[in-house]
Motif scaffolding. Structure first.
Motif, PDB file in Angstrom:
ATOM      1  N   ALA A 188     -15.395 -37.882 -94.180  1.00 22.91           N
ATOM      2  CA  ALA A 188     -16.791 -38.324 -94.295  1.00 22.91           C
ATOM      3  C   ALA A 188     -17.412 -38.506 -92.923  1.00 22.91           C
ATOM      4  CB  ALA A 188     -16.865 -39.616 -95.098  1.00 22.91           C
ATOM      5  N   LYS A 189     -16.580 -38.926 -91.962  1.00 18.29           N
ATOM      6  CA  LYS A 189     -17.005 -39.051 -90.568  1.00 18.29           C
ATOM      7  C   LYS A 189     -15.939 -38.395 -89.692  1.00 18.29           C
ATOM      8  CE  LYS A 189     -17.069 -43.483 -90.783  1.00 18.29           C
ATOM      9  NZ  LYS A 189     -17.191 -44.928 -90.437  1.00 18.29           N
ATOM     10  N   PRO A 190     -16.321 -37.870 -88.549  1.00 10.60           N
ATOM     11  CA  PRO A 190     -15.333 -37.198 -87.681  1.00 10.60           C
ATOM     12  C   PRO A 190     -14.173 -38.094 -87.286  1.00 10.60           C
ATOM     13  CG  PRO A 190     -17.553 -36.696 -86.959  1.00 10.60           C
ATOM     14  CD  PRO A 190     -17.686 -37.745 -88.021  1.00 10.60           C
ATOM     15  N   GLU A 243     -20.026 -29.274 -98.240  1.00  9.14           N
ATOM     16  CA  GLU A 243     -19.656 -30.203 -97.168  1.00  9.14           C
ATOM     17  C   GLU A 243     -18.986 -31.470 -97.674  1.00  9.14           C
ATOM     18  OE1 GLU A 243     -19.717 -29.292 -94.161  1.00  9.14           O
ATOM     19  OE2 GLU A 243     -20.817 -27.426 -94.526  1.00  9.14           O
ATOM     20  N   SER A 244     -18.938 -31.670 -98.975  1.00 12.24           N
ATOM     21  CA  SER A 244     -18.471 -32.946 -99.520  1.00 12.24           C
ATOM     22  C   SER A 244     -17.034 -32.918-100.025  1.00 12.24           C
ATOM     23  CB  SER A 244     -19.395 -33.388-100.660  1.00 12.24           C
ATOM     24  OG  SER A 244     -20.716 -33.555-100.204  1.00 12.24           O
ATOM     25  N   ALA A 286      -9.513 -40.467 -90.914  1.00 10.15           N
ATOM     26  CA  ALA A 286      -8.213 -39.805 -91.034  1.00 10.15           C
ATOM     27  C   ALA A 286      -8.302 -38.610 -91.976  1.00 10.15           C
ATOM     28  CB  ALA A 286      -7.163 -40.791 -91.522  1.00 10.15           C
ATOM     29  N   GLY A 287      -9.138 -38.732 -92.979  1.00  7.43           N
ATOM     30  CA  GLY A 287      -9.332 -37.640 -93.907  1.00  7.43           C
ATOM     31  C   GLY A 287      -8.480 -37.748 -95.156  1.00  7.43           C
ATOM     32  N   ILE A 288      -8.969 -37.171 -96.229  1.00  7.11           N
ATOM     33  CA  ILE A 288      -8.245 -37.129 -97.494  1.00  7.11           C
ATOM     34  C   ILE A 288      -8.402 -35.726 -98.091  1.00  7.11           C
ATOM     35  CG2 ILE A 288      -8.513 -39.591 -98.007  1.00  7.11           C
ATOM     36  CD1 ILE A 288     -10.866 -38.821 -99.835  1.00  7.11           C
ATOM     37  N   TYR A 289      -7.566 -35.426 -99.062  1.00  4.32           N
ATOM     38  CA  TYR A 289      -7.742 -34.193 -99.821  1.00  4.32           C
ATOM     39  C   TYR A 289      -8.599 -34.533-101.025  1.00  4.32           C
ATOM     40  CZ  TYR A 289      -4.071 -32.513 -96.808  1.00  4.32           C
ATOM     41  OH  TYR A 289      -3.344 -32.168 -95.693  1.00  4.32           O
ATOM     42  N   LEU A 290      -9.749 -33.896-101.101  1.00  2.40           N
ATOM     43  CA  LEU A 290     -10.730 -34.247-102.119  1.00  2.40           C
ATOM     44  C   LEU A 290     -11.232 -32.987-102.799  1.00  2.40           C
ATOM     45  CD1 LEU A 290     -12.408 -36.575-103.361  1.00  2.40           C
ATOM     46  CD2 LEU A 290     -14.165 -36.083-101.639  1.00  2.40           C
TER      47      LEU A 290
END
Length: 478
Positions: free
Chosen positions: A301-303, A321-322, A306-310
């Motif tokens: 969602a933001k640079p 982009e989402s 950590a990120g997720i698999y969505l």
């Protein structure tokens, strides 16, 4: 005097035309006949393209199997296959671009001066026929009854459709004859862009595909399935990923990976990860499936996240982009096309062992090997922690086949219908139909060959996507 010269000139030219007419009308840059090996090369390339393509005009099975979800257009995620005439593209690519080229190659080989030696000719014909068997498998498991005994007859513009189960049994006989015909080591060589003309590998591929064909009809004819599977197993099937039937694409067009063409070269952002597959990967009995990192990119969602698999919900048009995107491993120019792999073979052996079709190792051992080989193929690391939490069971076997068939949507779709698991049809919001268990015949067939089209449609129970084909004996669970 000049007018006499001009008057005589047409007569001189006419004489010249009569004398050298054949030479003047022959293109010296063209072969008088096409070398058979080039036809096989082209057929292999077109076959791999048909199975690998991500173009929604040609191959929509990643969407049907809820591996990917659409962003810009959404019809195919909702099982609307008529707008683009997708069934016509699939039908044409297999009949015209693959099967017809292979038929021509088989006809040319006996008199082809570029194919030297009786053993080589025999091997080349057998390889071409194995590829035909492979291609017809996808036609009959997709459409049902199709032209077969009268296909490719230039004198018959209106071929009848043969019974799919009868075709299937004949394909098994052809496969046995092809394996028996293969001998020695000499064949197509570099013209074979799958195995480089390796006869031993083609034998193992044919046996492994025979195993697959046997398991496909396990619910339809258990006795035939058992004899087919046992014979294939005894003859020798895949044991390692080195056996995989792979077509390696090239870095330069037009021989690049079709997914690169469809997603990168085209500059299109038409697909994101699908929630059905991503949710399974995120929580595989309490563990993240390491293959997720290869299949998809992390969504941030933001640079700084950590990120997720969505993944996006099936059937719901998504914002590119989402959500997570298709992983870069699949989108390189040289990413391979895969026709059959060892993970799939090991999962078939697990099921065969569970059904008592083969003896030796127990089903769980084959299942474990299948998962390990899938991890190895995707370079996903050690599968031991994952297997500890996802041990063998019939449901887990179906789930693991579905995951291992990521990027092989056509095969995943055949197995989903056969095993009736995982259940994929419920979440397709706003779908045009129930989960499709076949594809309708191309509209061209109804227009050009109407009598035989109507007979075939009636024979299978109706030309609709909800008509179950002969091998699919059980209804999808509701």
């Amino acid at each position: 005097m000049k007018k006499y010269i001009w008057a005589l000139l047409p007569l001189v030219m006419l004489g010249a035309c009569k004398k050298d007419f054949e030479n003047l009308n022959t293109n010296p840059k063209l072969f008088p006949t096409v070398p058979a090996p080039t036809l096989i090369t082209q057929a292999e390339r077109q076959l791999s393209n048909a199975l690998t393509s991500a173009n929604v005009n040609n191959n929509v099975f990643r969407l049907v199997e809820q591996q990917w979800q659409e962003t810009t257009y959404n019809d195919e995620s909702l099982y609307n296959f008529d707008t683009r005439n997708i069934n016509r593209q699939m039908w044409g690519s297999l009949f015209r671009d693959v099967l017809n080229n292979l038929k021509l190659a088989k006809d040319i080989i006996p008199g082809d001066p570029t194919v030297v030696g009786d053993v080589v000719k025999k091997n080349d014909i057998a390889i071409a026929d194995i590829l035909q068997v492979y291609s017809f498998y996808y036609l009959v498991t997709t459409f049902g009854d199709v032209p077969y005994s009268q296909a490719f007859d230039s004198k018959n513009n209106f071929p009848k459709y043969d019974d799919a189960a009868t075709i299937y049994k004949d394909l098994l006989k052809r496969l046995d004859a092809d394996v028996a015909a293969l001998s020695g080591t000499a064949s197509l060589g570099s013209a074979d862009i799958i195995y480089g003309g390796d006869i031993a590998k083609w034998k193992k591929f044919a046996n492994s595909f025979k195993l697959k064909m046997g398991m496909t009809i396990a619910d339809y004819d258990a006795a035939l399935a058992q004899t087919t599977v046992k014979a294939a197993f005894d003859a020798g099937v895949f044991t390692d990923n080195a056996d995989n039937a792979t077509l390696v694409y090239q870095a330069a067009t037009p021989n690049t990976n079709p997914i690169w063409v469809d997603l990168v070269q085209s500059g299109r952002n038409d697909f994101v990860a699908n929630a059905t597959l991503v949710n399974q990967l995120n929580n595989s009995n309490g563990i993240l499936d390491p293959r997720a990192a290869v299949f998809f990119t992390l969504y941030k969602a933001k640079p700084t996240d950590a990120g997720i698999y969505l993944g996006a919900d099936p059937g719901v048009k998504a914002n590119y982009e989402s959500f997570s995107h298709v992983g870069p491993t699949l989108t390189t120019t040289t990413a391979p096309g895969l026709l059959l792999d060892n993970a799939e073979v090991q999962f078939y052996l697990a099921e065969a062992a569970a059904k008592g079709f083969i003896s030796g190792r127990v089903a769980a051992a084959y299942y474990n090997t299948g998962v390990q080989q899938s991890f190895a193929y995707w370079k996903a690391g050690d599968s031991s922690p994952y297997l500890a939490l996802n041990p063998y069971s019939l449901n887990n076997l179906a789930i693991q086949k579905w995951i291992a068939n990521y990027n092989r949507g056509w095969d995943a779709w055949i197995e989903t219908r056969r095993l009736d698991f995982p259940v994929l049809h419920k979440p397709a919001t706003g779908a045009f139909s129930d989960f499709p268990v076949r594809f309708k015949y191309p509209v061209d067939e109804a227009n050009v060959n109407p009598a035989n089209y109507k007979a075939a449609s009636a024979a299978i129970g109706g030309d609709v996507v909800t008509t179950r084909l002969f091998f699919d004996k059980n209804a999808m669970p509701k």
